[in-house]
Design a protein around this motif. Structure first.
Motif, PDB file in Angstrom:
ATOM      1  N   GLY A   1       0.786  -1.234   0.000  1.00 44.94           N
ATOM      2  CA  GLY A   1       0.000   0.000   0.000  1.00 44.94           C
ATOM      3  C   GLY A   1       0.811   1.274   0.000  1.00 44.94           C
ATOM      4  O   GLY A   1       0.264   2.375   0.165  1.00 44.94           O
ATOM      5  N   ALA A   2       2.119   1.159  -0.203  1.00 46.36           N
ATOM      6  CA  ALA A   2       2.967   2.363  -0.233  1.00 46.36           C
ATOM      7  C   ALA A   2       2.826   3.085  -1.580  1.00 46.36           C
ATOM      8  O   ALA A   2       2.275   2.544  -2.527  1.00 46.36           O
ATOM      9  CB  ALA A   2       4.427   1.972   0.012  1.00 46.36           C
ATOM     10  N   ARG A   3       3.348   4.299  -1.644  1.00 46.04           N
ATOM     11  CA  ARG A   3       3.337   5.042  -2.905  1.00 46.04           C
ATOM     12  C   ARG A   3       4.023   4.230  -4.001  1.00 46.04           C
ATOM     13  O   ARG A   3       5.063   3.613  -3.773  1.00 46.04           O
ATOM     14  CB  ARG A   3       4.104   6.354  -2.748  1.00 46.04           C
ATOM     15  CG  ARG A   3       3.421   7.416  -1.904  1.00 46.04           C
ATOM     16  CD  ARG A   3       4.232   8.715  -2.023  1.00 46.04           C
ATOM     17  NE  ARG A   3       3.691   9.775  -1.189  1.00 46.04           N
ATOM     18  CZ  ARG A   3       4.317  10.271  -0.108  1.00 46.04           C
ATOM     19  NH1 ARG A   3       5.494   9.774   0.257  1.00 46.04           N
ATOM     20  NH2 ARG A   3       3.767  11.246   0.586  1.00 46.04           N
ATOM     21  N   ASP A   4       3.486   4.251  -5.195  1.00 48.75           N
ATOM     22  CA  ASP A   4       4.063   3.441  -6.266  1.00 48.75           C
ATOM     23  C   ASP A   4       3.937   4.046  -7.666  1.00 48.75           C
ATOM     24  O   ASP A   4       4.441   3.466  -8.630  1.00 48.75           O
ATOM     25  CB  ASP A   4       3.471   2.026  -6.243  1.00 48.75           C
ATOM     26  CG  ASP A   4       1.958   2.033  -6.086  1.00 48.75           C
ATOM     27  OD1 ASP A   4       1.330   3.057  -6.414  1.00 48.75           O
ATOM     28  OD2 ASP A   4       1.407   1.010  -5.624  1.00 48.75           O
ATOM     29  N   VAL A   5       3.268   5.189  -7.788  1.00 46.12           N
ATOM     30  CA  VAL A   5       3.183   5.852  -9.087  1.00 46.12           C
ATOM     31  C   VAL A   5       3.598   7.319  -8.906  1.00 46.12           C
ATOM     32  O   VAL A   5       3.144   7.976  -7.970  1.00 46.12           O
ATOM     33  CB  VAL A   5       1.759   5.775  -9.681  1.00 46.12           C
ATOM     34  CG1 VAL A   5       1.657   6.623 -10.960  1.00 46.12           C
ATOM     35  CG2 VAL A   5       1.382   4.325  -9.998  1.00 46.12           C
ATOM     36  N   ALA A   6       4.474   7.769  -9.796  1.00 44.90           N
ATOM     37  CA  ALA A   6       4.949   9.150  -9.722  1.00 44.90           C
ATOM     38  C   ALA A   6       4.825   9.813 -11.087  1.00 44.90           C
ATOM     39  O   ALA A   6       4.842   9.137 -12.116  1.00 44.90           O
ATOM     40  CB  ALA A   6       6.419   9.177  -9.276  1.00 44.90           C
ATOM     41  N   VAL A   7       4.674  11.135 -11.067  1.00 41.88           N
ATOM     42  CA  VAL A   7       4.800  11.893 -12.317  1.00 41.88           C
ATOM     43  C   VAL A   7       5.716  13.082 -12.074  1.00 41.88           C
ATOM     44  O   VAL A   7       5.796  13.604 -10.958  1.00 41.88           O
ATOM     45  CB  VAL A   7       3.449  12.447 -12.868  1.00 41.88           C
ATOM     46  CG1 VAL A   7       2.520  11.312 -13.274  1.00 41.88           C
ATOM     47  CG2 VAL A   7       2.807  13.396 -11.890  1.00 41.88           C
ATOM     48  N   VAL A   8       6.418  13.441 -13.141  1.00 41.16           N
ATOM     49  CA  VAL A   8       7.191  14.675 -13.157  1.00 41.16           C
ATOM     50  C   VAL A   8       6.722  15.423 -14.400  1.00 41.16           C
ATOM     51  O   VAL A   8       6.757  14.874 -15.504  1.00 41.16           O
ATOM     52  CB  VAL A   8       8.707  14.406 -13.249  1.00 41.16           C
ATOM     53  CG1 VAL A   8       9.482  15.726 -13.275  1.00 41.16           C
ATOM     54  CG2 VAL A   8       9.165  13.521 -12.091  1.00 41.16           C
TER      55      VAL A   8
END
Lengths: 383, 383
Positions: free
Chosen positions: A22-29
């Motif tokens: 359930g940790a953060r797993d998608v990022a955008v820059v």
């Protein structure tokens, strides 16, 4: 701060359900410009993950509007459906930004050979774009972690511009980029050609010189995005130096956090007939399992260093090689030197110096020891 | 039986005090003729131990009267004094046999970088020569063990002749010979040129295809001694086949006893465009730490197999590679194939088959898993 330290960038990291915990797993820059010049360097493994194949195409255009990154799945060895997944993700991001998918790069990391859970990933990408902000750099760096124990970020100010960056990578670290994803950003005004030249120059002496386990990943990607928001056209030599510092900082963070490592080892080869020779010799030592086990056991086993160097084609005379470990020259002229009991291998930082006595060139490769914990971590990765 | 199975040979293994535990550590193999044709293959490591440098000179003459072998010290990286020690040992043996030192080969194994205790070694050589006998083959094989848990011997009968052999080696096993010493004997009547040709042909497809840890030793030596005592001039093709069987048998014994290993892994590469391609791909897999950890964890991680193959220049299309582990084709066309839960990795013997779909050539390399025990054993070797 990381990728959002320079002006013109927003970022986010969200939990989309790709990681089991359930940790953060998608990022955008996101690069809001005014410029969107960009360059990328990618794995030299011939088995390239779908996101690498996609992003290589994008970077051929020299422009990047946004990067979507995910942990929890490498999307490698997934065939045509996997490539379609990467394409679909880029299209979704482009739609949300009212822009072109041809300027959306993709990076993935995680287990090889499994399709990504697309509904979760797309929902995560939507959420990340919706929440991307100037203070989102740290969350983005957090979201791309796999076995990384900490998020890796860096930034530095130059004359009228800033460079920032984030990276992930803890195993499968070997030249041809360590297994890693990294996004570097700057608000300097650069052309795509400059980005490419500067990025290659910086990675060649930083990310390309760390080697935790000799294994080359299918997903390695390092991107440089320039927004031009600072309105500064930098002096190229100054920018190169600063970018190299940032890359070096991030690369060291990767080695320091390498899977199961208890020591960080700098293999310095000096007295080489050329830089290539120095690198070849340093890499041979960095990949020698027996030597790496010895360091784990705090055993200054210089014979294993010599045996590793002896497998290379670097120019040297076996009777003129000297080896120091943490400053003690325990091998002189290819034979026993100073008392090995003087070597203190307790500190985490270990420096091995190999003097080939064949010239005046030098190079350093960073590696780690081979530990029981490394074996544990990597024998239970996909099960 | 081992090296004394063929007629014309005597051997012995004695305890000379080189090993701390008082076990046998010095061996001799004596060729009583009538012929003494011989050949040798040696490590390709450029850091060569003194006994290798000495024996290379001896073998240039194509004749060997006796071989002295010791465990408890490699006499590597010992400079000119170490070479003098090898010379002195050969002289002593020659004197005892009333023969020429130029026909006495030397093999050593143990820690690198320390001088041998010469008084003990010379006394041991004297004792070994004094007690060498037709039934001494097993004792000789026992004396050359280091971390080997068992002595490795083999023999086979041909048409009118016999081939025997002994070997040692458990770590630092990599092509360019695994780190090993082996002495092969035959009572067939062969010329030195035949010995050389036959030995190279046999080792190229046996000892050269085992790779426990990618590390190449400073001391690798494989010798073939022919006494001619059977009076048989063998059919060369028949002899080659039998010698290859013996070498294959000994090589497998080495892999099965590799340091800390819990699995013996055959990496079969098929469908290659050439034998070199098959070997290159097989070796890349055999040296991939992540894959070797996965096998230790009984995890059929085919992604790591592909990632290893992808680092080579072997001809293949990433979308046409198939991988089977223990007969289950879990990767087809570079992507997910059959259900990985069908792979049973409990047995010690593991077979990985990589089909490059690029031709019809094949090669197999034998390796082992990377285990917690390997790290333990090699982190405490010299301390």
């Amino acid at each position: 701060m990381s990728v959002t330290a320079p002006r013109g960038f927003r970022a986010a990291g969200v939990a989309a359900g790709l990681k089991a915990d359930g940790a953060r797993d998608v990022a955008v820059v996101i690069n809001d410009g005014p410029s969107r010049a960009a360059a990328g360097v990618f794995t030299r493994n011939r088995i390239k993950a779908a996101p690498v194949l996609w992003s290589e195409q994008v970077l051929r255009g020299g422009r990047v509007r946004a990067v979507v990154l995910n942990a929890g799945g490498a999307n490698a060895c997934t065939g045509a459906p996997g490539f379609q997944d990467a394409h679909t993700t880029a299209e979704r991001v482009a739609e949300a930004l009212e822009d072109s998918a041809a300027e959306v790069a993709i990076c993935s990391t995680g287990l090889i050979g499994e399709r990504l859970p697309m509904p979760e990933l797309l929902a995560g990408a939507d959420e990340a774009i919706g929440t991307a902000a100037r203070d989102g750099g740290l969350a983005a760096a957090d979201a791309i972690r796999t076995t990384d124990s900490v998020a890796k970020i860096a930034f530095k100010r130059g004359s009228g511009y800033t460079i920032g960056g984030m990276a992930k990578g803890a195993g499968m670290l070997a030249p041809s980029l360590a297994t890693m994803l990294a996004v570097l950003t700057t608000d300097a005004d650069l052309t795509a050609e400059q980005c490419d030249r500067l990025l290659r120059r910086a990675t060649a002496v930083t990310f390309d010189r760390i080697d935790s386990d000799g294994c080359i990943s299918t997903n390695d990607t390092v991107l440089l995005l320039a927004s031009g928001a600072a309105g500064t056209v930098p002096d190229e030599a100054d920018f190169a130096a600063l970018l190299t510092e940032i890359c070096d900082d991030l690369a060291r963070q990767l080695v320091n956090d390498a899977e199961g490592a208890s020591k960080t080892i700098a293999i310095e080869v000096v007295g080489a007939a050329g830089e290539d020779d120095a690198l070849t010799a340093a890499r041979a030592v960095a990949r020698n399992n027996l030597f790496k086990c010895a360091v784990y056991g705090e055993d200054p086993n210089w014979g294993r260093v010599l045996a590793a160097v002896g497998t290379t084609d670097a120019e040297f005379d076996p009777d003129q090689v000297n080896v120091a470990i943490n400053g003690v020259w325990i091998c002189r002229g290819g034979a026993v030197g100073d008392d090995r009991s003087k070597v203190d291998l307790k500190p985490r930082e270990v420096t091995v110096t190999v003097d080939l006595s064949a010239g005046s060139d030098a190079a350093t490769v960073w590696t780690t020891d081979l530990t029981v914990e490394y074996v544990h971590e990597n024998s239970a990765y996909s099960t």
